[in-house]
Motif scaffolding. Structure first.
Motif: not given
Length: 108
Positions: A27-46, A63-67
Motif C-alpha cells: 500500500i505504501e509503495s503503490f497507493h500512497p495517497f487516497g483510500t484503499v480497501l484490501v480484501i483477502c482471499d478474494a478468489g473465493n469471493y469473486f 493467485d487470488n490472495k489479495i485484491l
C-alpha cells in the motif's frame, strides 16, 4: 550443486515478514495517497464481490490472495465493507487511507 545436508552449510540470513507488513509495504509503495480497501482471499469471493459492485475478474486474479480496490474516501469504503458483510460472507478486509491502516474487520 550440493544440497544443504551434503554441504553442511547453514543459512544465516533468514528473515520472516508478517502478512500485514507485506500489505503495508504494498500500500505504501503503490497507493500512497487516497483510500484503499484490501480484501483477502478474494478468489473465493469473486461472484459475491461482483454482486456488490466491485469490478473484479478471475482473469486478473493471479493467485487470488489479495485484491486492492481504490475507493472515493473512507465513507465509501465503509459502505462497501458493510455491503459485503450484509451478504453473509465476511472475507478479511483492511481499510487504508493515505497509506495508513484505519480499520480491519478482524475480531479480537
Amino acid at each position: 550443486m550440493r544440497t544443504k545436508e551434503q554441504s553442511e552449510n547453514f543459512y544465516q540470513q533468514v528473515y520472516s515478514i508478517s502478512f500485514e507488513d507485506m500489505v503495508d509495504i504494498w500500500i505504501e509503495s503503490f497507493h500512497p495517497f487516497g483510500t484503499v480497501l484490501v480484501i483477502c482471499d478474494a478468489g473465493n469471493y469473486f461472484h459475491l464481490l461482483q454482486e456488490c459492485g466491485i469490478l473484479c475478474s478471475k482473469l486478473n486474479s493471479y493467485d487470488n490472495k489479495i485484491l486492492t480496490i481504490e475507493v472515493l474516501g473512507v465513507d465509501e469504503a465503509l459502505k462497501v465493507m458493510d455491503k459485503v458483510k450484509s451478504t453473509g460472507y465476511c472475507p478479511v478486509m483492511y481499510l487504508y487511507d493515505d497509506a495508513k491502516m484505519v480499520l480491519d474487520n478482524i475480531e479480537p
